[in-house]
Design an enzyme around this catalytic site. Structure first.
Site, PDB file in Angstrom:
ATOM      1  N   ASP A  25       0.873  -1.089   0.041  1.00 59.93           N
ATOM      2  CA  ASP A  25       0.174  -0.129   0.008  1.00 59.93           C
ATOM      3  C   ASP A  25       1.118   1.210   0.043  1.00 59.93           C
ATOM      4  O   ASP A  25       2.119   0.946   0.258  1.00 59.93           O
ATOM      5  CB  ASP A  25      -0.870  -0.014   1.186  1.00 59.93           C
ATOM      6  CG  ASP A  25      -1.717   0.963   1.256  1.00 59.93           C
ATOM      7  OD1 ASP A  25      -2.444   1.444   0.388  1.00 59.93           O
ATOM      8  OD2 ASP A  25      -1.980   1.539   2.259  1.00 59.93           O
TER       9      ASP A  25
ATOM     10  N   ASP B  11      -7.225  -0.883   4.622  1.00 60.01           N
ATOM     11  CA  ASP B  11      -6.812  -2.177   3.857  1.00 60.01           C
ATOM     12  C   ASP B  11      -6.791  -3.471   4.504  1.00 60.01           C
ATOM     13  O   ASP B  11      -6.243  -4.455   3.871  1.00 60.01           O
ATOM     14  CB  ASP B  11      -5.462  -1.664   2.973  1.00 60.01           C
ATOM     15  CG  ASP B  11      -4.377  -1.284   4.076  1.00 60.01           C
ATOM     16  OD1 ASP B  11      -4.655  -1.830   5.471  1.00 60.01           O
ATOM     17  OD2 ASP B  11      -3.360  -0.719   3.858  1.00 60.01           O
TER      18      ASP B  11
ATOM     19  N   ASP C 156      -0.913  -0.584   6.250  1.00 60.43           N
ATOM     20  CA  ASP C 156      -0.925  -0.173   7.604  1.00 60.43           C
ATOM     21  C   ASP C 156      -2.182  -0.345   8.417  1.00 60.43           C
ATOM     22  O   ASP C 156      -2.318   0.164   9.385  1.00 60.43           O
ATOM     23  CB  ASP C 156      -0.516   1.479   7.640  1.00 60.43           C
ATOM     24  CG  ASP C 156      -1.711   2.100   6.830  1.00 60.43           C
ATOM     25  OD1 ASP C 156      -2.642   1.474   6.175  1.00 60.43           O
ATOM     26  OD2 ASP C 156      -1.619   3.386   6.510  1.00 60.43           O
TER      27      ASP C 156
HETATM   28  P1  ADP Z   1      -3.647   4.816   0.157  1.00 61.53           P
HETATM   29  O1  ADP Z   1      -3.832   3.456  -1.139  1.00 61.53           O
HETATM   30  O2  ADP Z   1      -2.721   5.623  -0.709  1.00 61.53           O
HETATM   31  O3  ADP Z   1      -3.361   4.410   1.302  1.00 61.53           O
HETATM   32  P2  ADP Z   1      -6.300   5.450   0.434  1.00 61.53           P
HETATM   33  O4  ADP Z   1      -6.975   4.155   0.018  1.00 61.53           O
HETATM   34  O5  ADP Z   1      -6.258   5.434   1.953  1.00 61.53           O
HETATM   35  O6  ADP Z   1      -4.928   5.628  -0.312  1.00 61.53           O
HETATM   36  O7  ADP Z   1      -7.297   6.637  -0.014  1.00 61.53           O
HETATM   37  C1  ADP Z   1      -7.244   6.734  -1.428  1.00 61.53           C
HETATM   38  C2  ADP Z   1      -7.534   8.199  -1.582  1.00 61.53           C
HETATM   39  O8  ADP Z   1      -8.740   8.482  -1.218  1.00 61.53           O
HETATM   40  C3  ADP Z   1      -6.710   9.200  -1.105  1.00 61.53           C
HETATM   41  O9  ADP Z   1      -5.404   9.229  -1.926  1.00 61.53           O
HETATM   42  C4  ADP Z   1      -7.389  10.532  -0.938  1.00 61.53           C
HETATM   43  O10 ADP Z   1      -7.698  11.120  -2.282  1.00 61.53           O
HETATM   44  C5  ADP Z   1      -8.871   9.946  -0.809  1.00 61.53           C
HETATM   45  N1  ADP Z   1      -9.197   9.820   0.633  1.00 61.53           N
HETATM   46  C6  ADP Z   1      -9.518   8.689   1.525  1.00 61.53           C
HETATM   47  N2  ADP Z   1      -9.614   9.244   2.759  1.00 61.53           N
HETATM   48  C7  ADP Z   1      -9.735  10.296   2.779  1.00 61.53           C
HETATM   49  C8  ADP Z   1      -9.818  11.393   3.754  1.00 61.53           C
HETATM   50  N3  ADP Z   1     -10.147  11.327   5.063  1.00 61.53           N
HETATM   51  N4  ADP Z   1      -9.661  12.649   3.315  1.00 61.53           N
HETATM   52  C9  ADP Z   1      -9.449  13.087   1.996  1.00 61.53           C
HETATM   53  N5  ADP Z   1      -9.325  12.459   1.087  1.00 61.53           N
HETATM   54  C10 ADP Z   1      -9.306  11.138   1.398  1.00 61.53           C
HETATM   55 MG    MG Z   2      -4.022   3.513   3.049  1.00 63.80          MG
END
Ligand code: ADP
Ligand code: MG
Length: 636
Positions: A317, A531, A527
């Protein structure tokens, strides 16, 4: 050595002296017979009782049974010294085994050292009293003095100090904490007095969860261990019947001497005892798990250790795993900046457009309850106190962002997917590369905040080292913007990346990677924040930065206490070493067994040779398994 083991050692020494005495001074006759029998009973009565109990309960074909019939048979055919010797050396092997098991269990339970004995709370008179940690409730304030273990998870409200986290993470560098920092149970408070507001009950605290996990790790058996128990199940009866055949058939066919062939059959039984295998294989896994736990790597069972050793694709991730997850705000772009926004009616948010400060404030308020790394960073950038009475209903949509009601206005903060979802008019991508948090009010676009995250210091090195230990492919999955993903993958040397994924898309990608993968195993490193489904779908789910994250500890098969990606390499190295030792032990013990069995069947190896072969092989295999209790830590 514990008391039981000392007693066993005494019995062995006394029996050995009696046996040697009998052999030197009274090899034949009544006196000798009595001495041999006494020696035999002192050392062997427990094995006899166990064998008898097993016969009664119907599971009699174990090594106690083998040893019992072999030794009683030896006595019956007049080989007193041999009978004694077999039992004595069998016990030497057992003693060695229990010592080894204890030692490696101790290395796992060196972690048990993290269990706190008490917590200091203030009574009505303002004095500190010691209470049991499980009586402390959430919200209570505890005091932790210098040199004490932090008993419960919480937030420091007063005082500064440094804490030693090494018992949990294997990391020797102490960490500074001050008012406002979170502290985790099991760490040692090194220098100053701190007061901590407890945030979790003892049963839910990091310490309790880790201990629970470690205690359960031995119940999940690896394929090799299952193989050994199955093997022993078929092997022992085969051996017993072969021995019976060896005792009866040759003398009947050749008309030879029954006693000689019975003695050969008994020798055959002693040689064939599977002790070395039965003992050393679980011990090898145990050693690996113990060694890993010393490095702050918790492995939930030997099956995962085994799977880890076969990993050839590692999927990561991005946020918080390869990157620090602490975003810096690099730009704030309200939609009307420089008057460039054509779609803006200039009065959709309390009569005018939002300015930079308002945009940041809205973002920080909307994100107020989220645990996502993005939210933490926005709140940090806003830096002001949040007045939670202004916040109404909050709805976090994983992989998108947050919808929240602030001062009665419905505000959305998230990526373009979220903007499409709430149909925000005028929403547009930013020309700057970075993660954009777009903000909308009731279907009208207000602008965006660009934030960017940096890779962890060791990410690039970890990817390189994974390649050098033979991992074939590295993949990065991210919910972030495509351009951000591309840049990060190139920078770190990752083979493949997939961006703009929702949590469900990540699971789908994982399925694809799993089905494209043949023999090798696929590990996923995350983390634990949104996920968890991918973590549990992968062959080996590795969660990092688990200090304080329950979700991660729950969903993963392997838990890295700190968030250093190099630990993944260490974990793979430890698992490979453990599996190599397992294989060596299987080949070595079965090899020696087969050779001595053949020699025994032809009467070349006698009972003495059999005893030494059995005990010798066990001891060598155990020593081999113990090699890894001190793990290979790379501290360079
Ligand atoms: P990653 O795979 O990089 O860990 P996440 O699945 O956690 O990413 O989140 C994917 C995307 O969704 C982020 O890059 C952001 O654009 C958006 N996102 C998710 N949660 C939030 C939040 N709490 N506030 C703003 N944007 C969010
Ligand atoms: Mg994440």
């Amino acid at each position: 050595m514990n008391r039981k083991q000392k007693k066993q050692l005494c019995a062995i020494v006394i029996s050995l002296l009696l046996m040697i005495g009998a052999m030197l001074f009274a090899p034949d006759g009544i006196v000798g017979g009595v001495l041999f029998c006494t020696a035999y009973l002192i050392v062997g009565y427990k094995a006899l009782i166990k064998a008898a109990k097993n016969i009664v309960s119907g599971h009699f074909l174990d090594e106690n049974f083998l040893m019992t019939i072999a030794t009683i048979g030896a006595f019956a055919t007049g080989e007193y010294a041999e009978g004694c010797a077999v039992m004595i050396f069998y016990q030497v092997g057992e003693l060695f085994e229990s010592y080894a098991v204890n030692k490696s269990r101790k290395s796992i339970t060196a972690l048990m050292d993290i269990r706190p004995d008490y917590a200091n709370v203030e009574n009505e008179k303002g004095e500190l009293v010691q209470v049991s940690p499980d009586t402390v409730k959430i919200g209570d304030v505890i005091a932790v003095k210098a040199g004490e273990k932090i008993p419960l998870d919480g937030i420091v409200i007063e005082g500064t100090t440094t804490v030693d986290t090494s018992a949990l993470t294997g990391e020797s560098l102490p960490r500074d904490v001050a008012a406002g920092s979170g502290v985790i149970s099991g760490c040692i408070n090194m220098t100053g007095l701190i007061r901590v507001r407890v945030t979790k009950e003892f049963g839910e605290s990091t310490v309790s969860r880790i201990l629970e996990l470690v205690e359960n790790s031995s119940t999940k058996k690896s394929k090799s261990e299952n193989f050994i128990s199955k093997f022993a199940k078929y092997y022992t009866p085969i051996v017993v019947f072969s021995a019976l055949a060896l005792a009866v058939i040759p003398p009947l066919v050749t008309g030879g001497d029954f006693v000689t062939w019975i003695q050969r059959a008994l020798t055959f039984l002693v040689i064939s005892c599977p002790c070395a295998l039965v003992i050393s294989i679980p011990l090898s896994f145990f050693g690996g798990i113990g060694g890993a736990s010393r490095c702050g790597i918790l492995i939930k069972g030997s099956n995962y250790l085994e799977a880890l050793s076969k990993v050839d694709t590692v999927v990561f991730d991005k946020t918080g795993t390869l990157t620090k997850g602490t975003f810096e705000v690099t730009a704030v772009h309200p939609c009307n900046e420089n008057g460039e926004c054509e779609n803006c009616s200039h009065k959709h948010f309390h009569g005018k457009c939002a300015d930079k400060n308002e945009l940041l404030e809205l973002a920080a308020y909307a994100e107020c309850y989220s645990d996502h790394p993005i939210s933490h960073s926005l709140r940090k950038a806003y830096a002001k106190e949040i007045d939670s009475s202004r916040i109404g209903e909050v709805n976090e949509i994983s992989g998108h962002g947050v919808n929240a009601v602030i001062d009665g206005n419905s505000i959305s903060a998230g990526n373009m997917k979220l903007m499409e979802m709430v149909d925000a008019k005028g929403a547009h991508e930013c020309h700057k590369t970075g993660t954009a948090v777009h903000i909308a009010h009731d279907g009208e676009y207000l602008g965006h905040i660009v934030i960017s995250d940096v890779p962890k210091e060791d990410s690039q090195r970890a990817i390189g080292e994974l390649k050098s230990v033979g991992v074939r492919k590295t993949v990065m999955l991210t919910g972030d913007d495509r351009r951000v993903g591309e840049k990060m993958a190139a920078e770190l040397g990752i083979d493949e990346y997939y961006a703009e994924l929702l949590p469900a898309d990540k699971v789908e990608r994982m399925e694809e990677i799993l089905s494209a993968e043949g023999e090798g195993k696929v590990a996923f490193v995350g983390d634990g924040i949104n996920d968890a489904p991918v973590l549990s779908r992968a062959d080996v789910g590795i969660a990092m930065g688990a200090m304080g994250s329950d979700a991660a500890i729950e969903a993963a098969d392997i838990v890295l206490m700190d968030d250093n990606p190099l630990k993944i390499v260490t974990a793979i190295k430890i698992s490979r070493k453990a599996l190599k030792i397992v294989k060596e032990n299987i080949v070595f013990t079965i090899g020696i067994k087969v050779i001595t069995l053949i020699l025994g069947a032809f009467g070349i190896a006698n009972m003495w040779a059999a005893v030494f072969a059995d005990v010798g092989v066990s001891i060598i295999a155990i020593l081999n398994a113990m090699r890894q209790v001190v793990p290979p830590v790379n501290k360079d």
